[in-house]
Every structure is written in C-alpha cells, then in structure tokens.
Scaffold this active site. Structure first.
Site, PDB file in Angstrom:
ATOM      1  N   CYS A  95      41.391  50.984 -48.635  1.00 36.68           N
ATOM      2  CA  CYS A  95      42.603  51.257 -47.846  1.00 36.68           C
ATOM      3  C   CYS A  95      43.061  49.980 -47.156  1.00 36.68           C
ATOM      4  O   CYS A  95      44.249  49.633 -47.174  1.00 36.68           O
ATOM      5  CB  CYS A  95      42.329  52.337 -46.797  1.00 36.68           C
ATOM      6  SG  CYS A  95      41.746  53.920 -47.423  1.00 36.68           S
ATOM      7  N   ASP A 122      29.197  16.153 -24.821  1.00 35.90           N
ATOM      8  CA  ASP A 122      29.835  15.217 -23.903  1.00 35.90           C
ATOM      9  C   ASP A 122      28.960  15.126 -22.655  1.00 35.90           C
ATOM     10  O   ASP A 122      28.226  16.057 -22.333  1.00 35.90           O
ATOM     11  CB  ASP A 122      31.230  15.736 -23.552  1.00 35.90           C
ATOM     12  CG  ASP A 122      31.905  14.881 -22.499  1.00 35.90           C
ATOM     13  OD1 ASP A 122      31.967  13.659 -22.689  1.00 35.90           O
ATOM     14  OD2 ASP A 122      32.350  15.449 -21.480  1.00 35.90           O
ATOM     15  N   ASP A 173      34.445  19.412 -22.280  1.00 38.80           N
ATOM     16  CA  ASP A 173      35.243  20.148 -21.301  1.00 38.80           C
ATOM     17  C   ASP A 173      36.504  19.433 -20.864  1.00 38.80           C
ATOM     18  O   ASP A 173      37.252  19.959 -20.044  1.00 38.80           O
ATOM     19  CB  ASP A 173      34.400  20.465 -20.062  1.00 38.80           C
ATOM     20  CG  ASP A 173      34.210  19.241 -19.166  1.00 38.80           C
ATOM     21  OD1 ASP A 173      34.162  18.116 -19.711  1.00 38.80           O
ATOM     22  OD2 ASP A 173      34.120  19.420 -17.943  1.00 38.80           O
ATOM     23  N   CYS A 190      38.546  53.629 -45.920  1.00 42.54           N
ATOM     24  CA  CYS A 190      37.570  52.741 -46.556  1.00 42.54           C
ATOM     25  C   CYS A 190      38.171  51.348 -46.700  1.00 42.54           C
ATOM     26  O   CYS A 190      39.332  51.120 -46.363  1.00 42.54           O
ATOM     27  CB  CYS A 190      37.149  53.281 -47.934  1.00 42.54           C
ATOM     28  SG  CYS A 190      38.480  53.267 -49.155  1.00 42.54           S
ATOM     29  N   ASP A 242      38.244  15.343 -24.824  1.00 45.69           N
ATOM     30  CA  ASP A 242      37.343  15.937 -25.812  1.00 45.69           C
ATOM     31  C   ASP A 242      38.097  16.754 -26.859  1.00 45.69           C
ATOM     32  O   ASP A 242      37.514  17.149 -27.872  1.00 45.69           O
ATOM     33  CB  ASP A 242      36.318  16.853 -25.124  1.00 45.69           C
ATOM     34  CG  ASP A 242      35.409  16.098 -24.173  1.00 45.69           C
ATOM     35  OD1 ASP A 242      35.041  14.956 -24.511  1.00 45.69           O
ATOM     36  OD2 ASP A 242      35.072  16.642 -23.107  1.00 45.69           O
TER      37      ASP A 242
END
Length: 741
Positions: free
Chosen positions: A17, A431, A623, A14, A627
């Site tokens: 734990c 971008d 990308d 659970c 950036d």
C-alpha cells in the site's frame, strides 16, 4: 519554492500500500521526492509549492483508494482519526471472534469429541455455518474486500488482495459444496467455512495487536506533544491573566509557579528555581535557573517561582521544533529499507503466481476424489501465509522506536539515513572549544611574589572589569566569586592583541601577555606552562606583580565519554584552531592521542575529507559556526545543542544537552537499532522463504503434512506482531549494555 509537506495517511494495510501511494505522489506534478512510511502511516513529500499544493497531493492519495489528512488540521485530527480507526478495528475483531467460535464448534466438534460426532452431523449444520461465515466475511472483513477492489481498479495487488482471494476461495468452494453437495462434498472433504471465518478473525487480531504496538512505538511524539501546557499565566497592563497557550505573544511577561510547566521559550527576568528538562534533554538532574537564564517551553518548574519574557512561541519553540524533527526522522527511510520496499512492491504478484501454480499442481497430482478440495486448501494457505506485512514493518518500526527513544534521551536524529550511517562510524572527530571543553575560560592559578592571591586578583579584575574579552571576564568572575571589592579605574585603554592599561588611583596598571609587558620594559621570568593555559601578566608602576593563569577546562564527562568511544573501537581525533601546545594539553587530560591543531575554520572540512579519503567513516562533533562546513562534510555531523543554529542545521544529529555522553549514546543506539533492523529483515525474509513452500505442500510427499489455512493466518499475524515487538525492545534497552553489540 521548495516545501516539505507531511501528510498522515489513512487506510494502509501493508508495505505494498505504501509503495503504491509513494509512486502516485512521486508522479504528481511538482513533487520532487516522496517517502511513505507504513509504520508511521505518514507521507513526507518535498514539493515545488509554485506547481502543486496539499489538495493535489491528497487527491493523488485518494485516487489510489486511501485518504490523507491536511497538515493544517493535524494537531488533533490524526490522533482522533487513529483512535476511531482503532475502535472500529476492535469492534470488527470481537464480532468476528464471537461468530467464529460457533462455526469452529460446529465444524470441528465431531473431530475433537468423537463420541458426539453424530450430534454435530445434522442437515442444517452447513447452512448455519454459511450464515455465520457470511456475516464474518462481509461485515467484519469487508475492509479486505474494499481494499482489494480499490487495488484491482488500479491494476495493483496488496495484502487485501491475498486475504480477499484466500477467504473468498474457501467461502465459494464451501458455498458450492453446500448447495450441490453431491458434486463437491466427497471423501470427507466438506466445507471450509471455519477456514474463511478463522482467517478473517486471526488477521483482524493481528492487525489489532500490530496497531497497538505501533501506537506504543509512536509514543515518543505523543509524550513530547503532551508536554505543551494548554494555558499560560501572563501579566499584561499590571494584571495577571490565564490565557490559552496559542494567545501568548513574543514579549509577554509570563509567571510560572512551583509544579507548573513552562508554557513557551523565554528568558528569566525575576526569581530563580530548578527546572526539570529531562524530557527534552535526557538530563535527569533539574537545572538551576536564575535571572538572565533561558527556559524551554514544556519543561517542569520544580521548587521556586519566576517571571520570564517570552521569546519564542508556537511552532518556533524548541519543543515544537523537536516534535517536527522527530516526525521527519520517523517518516524518513533508511537506505537499508529500500531492499524491503522493492521486494514488497513485487511480492504480491509473485505470491499470486505461486498460489495459482500450487492450485494447478494439486489439481493434477492429487487423487481425483480429493483434488479440488486439496487444491483449494493448499492455494488458500499460500495466499494467507505470504502476506508481506512483516517485511514492510521490519525496518520502519525499528527506525521509529530508535529515533523516538533517542528523542527522549535528548538526541535528535534528522532521519533514518543518519541513524544508519552512525553504526558504521570508525572515527569520531571532536572540536575542542565548547565540545570537549566548557567554552568558558576560568582562572586556574594565581601567583604573585609580592602580593597575596586576593590582592593580585583584585588589582587585575579592577582593571579588566570594563573589558569584553573572554579572558578578562574570567578574571572578573573569579574575583566576584571570592567576594573581592573591585575598584573603579580612572582611565582604561585596550591594546588589541596585547592587553589593557588602566589608571587605578595614582598607579599605572598593565594586564596582558608577555610581549606586552616586555615592550613596556618590564622584565620578568615567563616560563611556558605545560597545562595549555593562557598566562596574563600583571604589572604596576613598571614593576612585575604576578601572573594569572586562565584556561578553558574540559567538561566533567569528557574523559569518561572519550574512554567509552575508545571502548567501542572508535578512533578519537581532536580538531581545533588552537595552538598545538594548548590542544595537546587538553588532549592529554581527556585521553585523546591524535590531535590536529592550528586548523583555520575554512580548512576543517578539508581535514574531514582527508580522513574520508583514507577510508574512514567520520563523525564530526562541533558546536560553532566555524564547524558547520565540517559537520556537513562528515558522514555523520553531530551538533552539540548548546551551540549555534547554523551548526545544528548542518548536522544529522543534535545532542540537546550538549553533553559528550550523548554522542556515545547516539552511536550505541544506532548500533542497537541497526541490529534490530537486521534481525527483523532476517526474520521477515526467512519466514516467507520457509512458510510459502510449506503452505504449498512440499513436505506432504515425505511427511503427509499440510499447513492449514487457519494456522497460516495465525502465523502471518504472529510474524507482524513479532517484528514490531522486537523493535519495541529498543524502548527499554539499557545503553551501558550496548557497548559489546
């Protein structure tokens, strides 16, 4: 030196734990942070490797009564261990169920069939029930008692504590009533063997169903791992030999035949084919591959055959990096989970206190002849119904399934925090180059008052063929696509920022911008185009020949994806270093109304910060290397997988296929996942808020209703399975339908 260690955990039952193990790991010398995920059964531990090691972490886990698997053996051991645990759990359940059926028949047969009541009422009946129940509790259910004892040794309590105390209370009361019936067996309140046996059986059933459901939720990892071929056909010293995948070396020449999976990452040197990359990118259409193109290990070759040079092997391949990122994401915690974790950590002691109060209240208020039996009955129901499994599973199972589903769609999410933040996004900043556009300039128009299009294109391409400038390459590529034969210039001079000059036979040819030609005294009418393109002007022997217009075109899906973002109620902003004219031309074409242009790379992060200061929750999509600061500054950084490693490393999400639709899918999936999390938390909290008072007997004075411990155990098991089942819906939910969530 900082290091992230991922440890599969064995024996958790659970969220309590998980909380105990997490606290133990955090208190270990050299550990800077630790997250233990109950749903994935994994611990992600950030350590200072100069001060601690894996062995010390495993010792800390074992010190709490659980076990952990060393990372170096995790390629197979976790699955083997999990399968063995599942088989043992299944056996324990079937034994418990087989023995519980006769117990239920003996104890309840007379009530169900009154005509045969005397048949079930014979002196040896309680002794038979005692023997069968003893086997159910202390063989099939021994794990609950071992777990409870381990918790007690550390002055802690968890689900095992509740189950062990509840079943043991019913068993001991029944045992005493069997041994000294004149003291305990009064007013129809006899033994509760069926209660103890049924609780163990039903909880084992719930655990079995829960384990099966979470195994299915972890299916994304297994599916990705299964893509890795076991062998590769490698050419060495002129011989083709099939070798184990782990023996492939960087630089090896590898053959791939039709229908085979690509074993490792590499670059094609001979042949061509179409490769199905859908499992990694989410793109259903096989990608055309030719000499010079890269291939990804684990993808499926469809029709042709090719040879490629291995560039990445083992843990460096994209497939293994994806597996590692998905594991880290599924092992992480979303901020919303902290409330559930804190609650689960204190929940069991509170339940024990409520059970004790329930016992005392019933013992005082119930009629003397039935008070002990009713006190045991009600307090056992409280202990069993209040198990915090559903609360512990509510958030991590949804995160687990959501990140797994994203991975199958070609969306990598680094952690639960990024997934949670994404559903709160209000502004998406894109971008331009490589994100909205293809990042590959193309010739879009050729005009000459003196020559045909082909003649002008041939002239310019012959001059530009030795240039490395992207615009020059676009002209050469267009000429080659039209089958034009290029001439070899006798001389070639590049003038930075202006253009090129070449000698072609006896002609002096210029190709460049308007300023370049004007400086050479060549007059012509240079109208500003409205398409955001770059004009390259051509002259020969001092006379204007024409213009070639080159532009970076929007991606095919850009306009529809931006429309989808707007449909989600998000503001879309273009952020670019290009000129205002070029940026606005692309923006008009794809449907963006807000443009921030002419921004230097170092200032992109400042623009993101300005949007955040105005109250916006910002996602940045890019990308390129320039950036990376903006991706890191944004609330959610989303890198296009076609971009650089720096950009991907700076982002919280990565769209492997480099497709803007993936950005929309990621946001929609985040919204669906967080909605599922909220549903699960409402159900888990609501279940306990309603079930505990009912089990304690608050409805009894008005209705005469008491919740049977058997029904309590069934309800507890059902609550956990319901939470996991609700999360599993994310595996099949159709994304187009998410737009109104």
């Amino acid at each position: 030196m900082s290091q992230l260690i991922d440890l599969p955990i064995v024996g958790m039952h659970c969220a309590a734990c998980a909380s105990r193990i997490e606290n133990a790991l955090r208190s270990t010398l050299g550990v800077t942070s630790a997250n233990v995920n109950f749903a994935t059964a994994r611990a992600s531990v950030q350590v200072d490797s100069t001060r601690t090691n894996t062995e010390k972490l495993i010792a800390a886990v074992r010190g709490q009564g659980y076990d952990a698997i060393a990372p170096e053996s995790r390629a197979e051991s976790p699955d083997i261990r999990e399968n063995a645990e599942h088989a043992r759990l299944r056996l324990r359940f079937f034994v418990a169920a087989t023995l519980s059926v006769p117990i239920l028949i003996l104890s309840m047969g007379g009530h169900l069939v009154p005509a045969f009541e005397s048949t079930f009422d014979f002196p040896a009946r309680p002794w038979i029930e005692l023997a069968l129940t003893t086997a159910v509790l202390f063989w099939a259910g021994h794990g609950f008692f071992v777990g409870a004892w381990n918790s007690a040794k550390h002055f802690a309590a968890d689900m095992n504590t509740l189950v062990a105390l509840g079943t043991l209370a019913a068993y001991l009361f029944s045992l005493a009533a069997t041994v000294v019936p004149h003291v305990f067996h009064t007013s129809g309140h006899g033994v509760y063997y069926e209660v103890a046996a049924s609780i163990v059986t039903l909880i084992l059933l719930g655990n079995l169903l829960q384990a099966g459901a979470t195994r299915r939720a972890r299916g994304a990892i297994r599916a990705l791992v299964s893509l890795r071929p076991k062998a590769a056909l490698v050419e060495r010293d002129g011989q083709s030999t099939e070798i184990p995948i782990d023996e492939v070396r960087v630089g090896d020449l590898v053959r791939v035949r039709p229908g085979e999976r690509v074993p490792v990452d590499g670059t094609i040197e001979e042949g061509a084919s179409h490769v199905d990359e859908s499992m990694l990118t989410g793109e259903p259409i096989p990608a055309a591959k030719k000499v010079g193109d890269g291939v990804i290990g684990g993808t499926l070759n469809t029709t042709g055959a090719f040879r490629f040079r291995a560039t990445k092997i083992g843990a460096d391949t994209m497939l293994q990096q994806i597996v590692r990122l998905v594991e880290q994401a599924q092992g992480s915690k979303a901020p919303i989970q902290r409330l559930a974790d804190r609650t689960a950590g204190i929940f069991v002691p509170i339940v024990l206190a409520i059970a004790a109060i329930t016992f005392v209240a019933w013992y005082i208020l119930a009629p003397e002849s039935t008070r002990l039996g009713q006190a045991v009955f009600a307090s056992v129901a409280v202990l069993i119904v209040a198990c915090p499994c559903a609360l512990g599973l509510a958030t991590p199972t949804a995160i687990l399934v959501g990140t797994g589903r994203a991975a199958r769609m070609g969306i990598l999410i680094k952690g639960g925090e990024s997934l949670e933040r994404a559903h709160r996004i209000t502004t998406v900043v894109l971008d331009k180059t490589g994100t909205i556009t293809e990042g590959k300039p193309r010739v879009i128009e050729v005009y000459s008052p003196l020559r045909s299009e082909a003649e002008l294109l041939q002239l310019a391409a012959s001059v530009e063929q030795d240039s490395e400038h992207p615009l020059a390459q676009a002209i050469v590529k267009e000429a080659e696509s039209r089958g034009l034969k290029l001439l070899r210039p006798a001389t070639f001079v590049a003038i930075p920022g202006r253009g090129v000059e070449a000698k072609l036979h006896s002609d002096t040819v210029l190709v460049g911008n308007a300023e370049f030609l004007h400086e050479r005294g060549i007059e012509f009418d240079s109208h500003i185009n409205e398409r955001g393109a770059t004009d390259l002007f051509v002259a020969s022997n001092g006379r204007f020949q024409g213009v070639i217009r080159v532009a970076d075109r929007p991606k095919a899906e850009a306009a529809s994806a931006i429309s989808r973002l707007a449909g989600l109620g998000l503001e879309v902003v273009m952020l670019t270093g290009d000129s205002v004219r070029a940026a606005e031309a692309i923006a008009r074409e794809v449907g963006i109304t807000r443009v921030i242009a002419g921004v230097l790379p170092v200032d992109k992060a400042k623009e993101i910060e300005r949007l955040q200061d105005s109250g916006e929750v910002v996602a940045m999509v890019g990308d390129g290397i320039n950036d990376a600061p903006a991706l890191a500054q944004a609330d959610v950084g989303i890198a296009m997988g076609t971009g650089t490693d720096v950009a991907i490393e700076s982002a919280g999400m990565t769209i492997i296929r480099g497709n803007l639709d993936g950005v929309v899918d990621a946001i929609e999936l985040s919204r669906a996942t967080m909605r599922t999390v909220r549903q699960n938390l409402v159900f888990a909290f609501g279940y306990n808020v309603l079930a505990i008072p009912i089990a304690a007997g608050v409805l009894y004075p008005a209705t005469g209703w008491l919740l049977s411990p058997i029904l309590a155990s069934a309800a507890m098991a059902l609550s956990s399975v319901s939470v996991v089942g609700n999360a599993l819906r994310l595996r099949t939910i159709r994304l187009p339908s998410l737009r109104d969530l």
